[in-house]
Design a protein around this motif. Structure first.
Motif, PDB file in Angstrom:
ATOM      1  N   SER A  43       0.831  -1.200   0.000  1.00 32.60           N
ATOM      2  CA  SER A  43       0.000   0.000   0.000  1.00 32.60           C
ATOM      3  C   SER A  43       0.869   1.255   0.000  1.00 32.60           C
ATOM      4  O   SER A  43       1.920   1.300   0.651  1.00 32.60           O
ATOM      5  N   GLU A  44       0.420   2.263  -0.703  1.00 33.25           N
ATOM      6  CA  GLU A  44       1.132   3.537  -0.721  1.00 33.25           C
ATOM      7  C   GLU A  44       0.684   4.459   0.403  1.00 33.25           C
ATOM      8  O   GLU A  44       1.324   5.484   0.666  1.00 33.25           O
ATOM      9  N   THR A  45      -0.394   4.103   1.091  1.00 32.80           N
ATOM     10  CA  THR A  45      -0.962   5.026   2.090  1.00 32.80           C
ATOM     11  C   THR A  45      -1.190   4.398   3.460  1.00 32.80           C
ATOM     12  O   THR A  45      -1.366   5.128   4.440  1.00 32.80           O
ATOM     13  N   ARG A  46      -1.193   3.075   3.566  1.00 34.04           N
ATOM     14  CA  ARG A  46      -1.536   2.426   4.837  1.00 34.04           C
ATOM     15  C   ARG A  46      -0.391   1.569   5.353  1.00 34.04           C
ATOM     16  O   ARG A  46       0.378   1.006   4.594  1.00 34.04           O
ATOM     17  N   HIS A  47      -0.323   1.465   6.672  1.00 35.64           N
ATOM     18  CA  HIS A  47       0.638   0.569   7.311  1.00 35.64           C
ATOM     19  C   HIS A  47       0.124  -0.870   7.268  1.00 35.64           C
ATOM     20  O   HIS A  47      -1.074  -1.128   7.082  1.00 35.64           O
ATOM     21  N   THR A  48       1.034  -1.816   7.489  1.00 34.89           N
ATOM     22  CA  THR A  48       0.660  -3.216   7.634  1.00 34.89           C
ATOM     23  C   THR A  48      -0.304  -3.360   8.810  1.00 34.89           C
ATOM     24  O   THR A  48      -0.186  -2.652   9.822  1.00 34.89           O
ATOM     25  N   ALA A  49      -1.258  -4.253   8.685  1.00 32.70           N
ATOM     26  CA  ALA A  49      -2.238  -4.481   9.752  1.00 32.70           C
ATOM     27  C   ALA A  49      -1.517  -4.722  11.078  1.00 32.70           C
ATOM     28  O   ALA A  49      -0.439  -5.333  11.121  1.00 32.70           O
ATOM     29  N   ARG A  50      -2.137  -4.259  12.153  1.00 37.26           N
ATOM     30  CA  ARG A  50      -1.461  -4.303  13.444  1.00 37.26           C
ATOM     31  C   ARG A  50      -2.443  -4.630  14.564  1.00 37.26           C
ATOM     32  O   ARG A  50      -3.546  -4.078  14.628  1.00 37.26           O
ATOM     33  N   PHE A  51      -2.018  -5.524  15.432  1.00 38.07           N
ATOM     34  CA  PHE A  51      -2.755  -5.857  16.642  1.00 38.07           C
ATOM     35  C   PHE A  51      -1.968  -5.315  17.815  1.00 38.07           C
ATOM     36  O   PHE A  51      -0.792  -5.654  17.995  1.00 38.07           O
ATOM     37  N   VAL A  52      -2.586  -4.454  18.611  1.00 35.69           N
ATOM     38  CA  VAL A  52      -1.932  -3.833  19.765  1.00 35.69           C
ATOM     39  C   VAL A  52      -2.701  -4.223  21.009  1.00 35.69           C
ATOM     40  O   VAL A  52      -3.903  -3.951  21.115  1.00 35.69           O
ATOM     41  N   CYS A  53      -2.026  -4.871  21.960  1.00 38.07           N
ATOM     42  CA  CYS A  53      -2.726  -5.435  23.110  1.00 38.07           C
ATOM     43  C   CYS A  53      -1.906  -5.255  24.382  1.00 38.07           C
ATOM     44  O   CYS A  53      -0.698  -5.530  24.393  1.00 38.07           O
ATOM     45  N   THR A  54      -2.562  -4.796  25.447  1.00 41.73           N
ATOM     46  CA  THR A  54      -1.953  -4.716  26.771  1.00 41.73           C
ATOM     47  C   THR A  54      -2.700  -5.658  27.701  1.00 41.73           C
ATOM     48  O   THR A  54      -3.936  -5.631  27.774  1.00 41.73           O
ATOM     49  N   THR A  55      -1.963  -6.518  28.398  1.00 39.51           N
ATOM     50  CA  THR A  55      -2.544  -7.512  29.294  1.00 39.51           C
ATOM     51  C   THR A  55      -2.105  -7.224  30.718  1.00 39.51           C
ATOM     52  O   THR A  55      -0.914  -7.009  30.971  1.00 39.51           O
ATOM     53  N   ASP A  56      -3.063  -7.219  31.661  1.00 37.17           N
ATOM     54  CA  ASP A  56      -2.685  -6.936  33.049  1.00 37.17           C
ATOM     55  C   ASP A  56      -2.405  -8.233  33.808  1.00 37.17           C
ATOM     56  O   ASP A  56      -2.410  -9.334  33.232  1.00 37.17           O
ATOM     57  N   SER A  57      -2.159  -8.123  35.109  1.00 38.39           N
ATOM     58  CA  SER A  57      -1.744  -9.278  35.904  1.00 38.39           C
ATOM     59  C   SER A  57      -2.853 -10.309  36.072  1.00 38.39           C
ATOM     60  O   SER A  57      -2.591 -11.454  36.465  1.00 38.39           O
ATOM     61  N   THR A  58      -4.097  -9.938  35.785  1.00 37.68           N
ATOM     62  CA  THR A  58      -5.221 -10.876  35.888  1.00 37.68           C
ATOM     63  C   THR A  58      -5.612 -11.453  34.526  1.00 37.68           C
ATOM     64  O   THR A  58      -6.617 -12.140  34.408  1.00 37.68           O
ATOM     65  N   MET A  59      -4.840 -11.151  33.488  1.00 36.06           N
ATOM     66  CA  MET A  59      -5.092 -11.570  32.117  1.00 36.06           C
ATOM     67  C   MET A  59      -6.214 -10.781  31.453  1.00 36.06           C
ATOM     68  O   MET A  59      -6.676 -11.138  30.372  1.00 36.06           O
ATOM     69  N   ALA A  60      -6.689  -9.693  32.089  1.00 37.75           N
ATOM     70  CA  ALA A  60      -7.610  -8.783  31.416  1.00 37.75           C
ATOM     71  C   ALA A  60      -6.836  -8.035  30.333  1.00 37.75           C
ATOM     72  O   ALA A  60      -5.620  -7.800  30.477  1.00 37.75           O
ATOM     73  N   GLN A  61      -7.528  -7.667  29.254  1.00 44.36           N
ATOM     74  CA  GLN A  61      -6.837  -7.057  28.116  1.00 44.36           C
ATOM     75  C   GLN A  61      -7.568  -5.833  27.579  1.00 44.36           C
ATOM     76  O   GLN A  61      -8.800  -5.785  27.580  1.00 44.36           O
ATOM     77  N   PHE A  62      -6.773  -4.866  27.128  1.00 44.54           N
ATOM     78  CA  PHE A  62      -7.238  -3.794  26.261  1.00 44.54           C
ATOM     79  C   PHE A  62      -6.539  -4.012  24.924  1.00 44.54           C
ATOM     80  O   PHE A  62      -5.306  -4.079  24.870  1.00 44.54           O
ATOM     81  N   ALA A  63      -7.302  -4.105  23.842  1.00 43.02           N
ATOM     82  CA  ALA A  63      -6.693  -4.417  22.556  1.00 43.02           C
ATOM     83  C   ALA A  63      -7.366  -3.662  21.434  1.00 43.02           C
ATOM     84  O   ALA A  63      -8.546  -3.298  21.515  1.00 43.02           O
ATOM     85  N   SER A  64      -6.602  -3.425  20.375  1.00 50.03           N
ATOM     86  CA  SER A  64      -7.121  -2.797  19.162  1.00 50.03           C
ATOM     87  C   SER A  64      -6.526  -3.506  17.958  1.00 50.03           C
ATOM     88  O   SER A  64      -5.374  -3.968  18.004  1.00 50.03           O
ATOM     89  N   PHE A  65      -7.320  -3.607  16.880  1.00 45.13           N
ATOM     90  CA  PHE A  65      -6.807  -4.161  15.627  1.00 45.13           C
ATOM     91  C   PHE A  65      -6.981  -3.128  14.525  1.00 45.13           C
ATOM     92  O   PHE A  65      -8.089  -2.640  14.288  1.00 45.13           O
ATOM     93  N   TYR A  66      -5.867  -2.800  13.882  1.00 47.32           N
ATOM     94  CA  TYR A  66      -5.883  -1.843  12.775  1.00 47.32           C
ATOM     95  C   TYR A  66      -5.728  -2.633  11.478  1.00 47.32           C
ATOM     96  O   TYR A  66      -4.664  -3.222  11.232  1.00 47.32           O
ATOM     97  N   PRO A  67      -6.759  -2.694  10.624  1.00 46.89           N
ATOM     98  CA  PRO A  67      -6.640  -3.491   9.401  1.00 46.89           C
ATOM     99  C   PRO A  67      -5.670  -2.910   8.390  1.00 46.89           C
ATOM    100  O   PRO A  67      -4.998  -3.653   7.667  1.00 46.89           O
ATOM    101  N   GLY A  68      -5.587  -1.575   8.315  1.00 44.41           N
ATOM    102  CA  GLY A  68      -4.607  -0.933   7.450  1.00 44.41           C
ATOM    103  C   GLY A  68      -4.595  -1.461   6.035  1.00 44.41           C
ATOM    104  O   GLY A  68      -5.620  -1.566   5.368  1.00 44.41           O
TER     105      GLY A  68
END
Length: 325
Positions: free
Chosen positions: A94-119
């Motif tokens: 792509s000339e305008t978009r980044h490679t798809a990306r999964f961004v995830c933070t996991t806490d000590s209880t295995m709870a997660q905040f995550a985002s997926f950018y299809p790009g």
């Protein structure tokens, strides 16, 4: 002849937070939430279902063709895959978009905040298979894995129109797809891959019974986790193959992709379904014992020895005659 592997290309950014997210949440203020967390580490892992499968095929001595869309930040990932036997010549950049990306933070209880950018993944719908086939030769199979839904649909319809044998592997896209799309993605496939939960979802969403699905695909291959795999074919008795023995599970991500790579390698080696499933199960064992989807390694001798331990000498001898490396 060639193997075309179509699907998502992505990188995973995984972070760990030593505390608990819930300690920072104020229930009465959730509509105004604005939080940041100091994380302890960052792991950047190569991912995407298509590169995961291609890597596995490359480790077994084949040279698959990766078909997917990525951004200009794909350079290092491309180099890695090419060093491991993957043909990346036809990846759309792509000339305008980044490679798809999964961004995830996991806490000590295995709870997660995550985002997926299809790009750039969204641009796979711009790709046509015929120009690739003109360069690499008629495909033995085109495997169509989870990707941009419009891209998956375009590849599937082109395979039907041009007579390319294709493998339907909608996996993660099943949860977001309506029955009409799923029916279009699997109808006429030579093989249909899914896990047990996905198989039930396919029946529920398409409205087709198991028998009706098998009437529309040549063979249905259903992974059963630690119980192995079940294979249903129109022209053969049902078959179940046990998982590889002696597995120490560490991280399950990418295990299904590895099984598919091994099964496809077995087909390329002109082995029957039982042997192909055994190759898939052994390759999957290497992944589940490793953190990361493309961090495992083995020699041909080590792989064959593991086949012998799990499935006996006859299986080992057949695979030893074909594996390279």
């Amino acid at each position: 002849m060639s193997l075309l592997i179509c699907g998502s290309i992505a990188t995973d950014h995984l972070m760990s937070f030593a505390g608990r997210f819930k300690d920072s949440l104020v229930v009465e203020q959730l509509d105004k939430i604005s939080l940041s967390f100091l994380v302890d580490d960052l792991e950047i892992r190569r991912g995407g279902v298509a590169p995961n499968m291609c890597f596995g095929l490359g480790r077994l001595g084949l040279r698959p063709v990766l078909v997917g869309a990525a951004g200009e930040d794909f350079t290092d990932y491309r180099s890695w895959l090419e060093r491991h036997g993957v043909d990346c010549s036809y990846v759309h950049i792509s000339e305008t978009r980044h490679t798809a990306r999964f961004v995830c933070t996991t806490d000590s209880t295995m709870a997660q905040f995550a985002s997926f950018y299809p790009g750039a993944m969204s641009e796979s719908r711009l790709m046509e298979l015929a120009p690739i086939v003109a360069q690499v030769g008629a495909p033995d199979f085109v495997l169509i894995a989870a990707d941009d839904p419009e891209g998956m649909l375009r590849h599937t319809r082109e395979c039907r129109q041009r007579g390319y044998r294709f493998i339907a592997d909608p996996s993660q896209q099943l949860a977001f797809s309506e029955g009409g799309l799923i029916r279009d993605l699997i109808d006429g496939a030579t093989y249909l891959f899914s896990n047990e939960y996905e198989s039930a979802m396919i029946e529920a969403k398409t409205g087709w019974s198991g028998a009706e699905i098998l009437d529309r695909v040549g063979t249905q291959v259903t992974t059963l986790g630690a119980d192995g795999v079940r294979i249903l074919a129109r022209d053969a008795a049902p078959m179940e193959v046990k998982a590889a023995s002696g597995v120490t599970a560490v991280e399950p991500t990418g295990v299904g992709d590895a099984f598919r790579a091994g099964f496809l390698a077995g087909l390329e080696w002109e082995l029957g379904h039982e042997r192909a499933a055994q190759v898939g199960c052994v390759l999957a064992a290497y992944v589940v014992e490793t953190v990361g989807t493309q961090e495992y390694s083995f020699t041909a001798t080590q792989f064959v020895d593991r086949v012998r331990r799990s499935y006996g000498d006859a299986a080992g001898d057949e695979i030893a005659a074909r594996i390279v490396g």
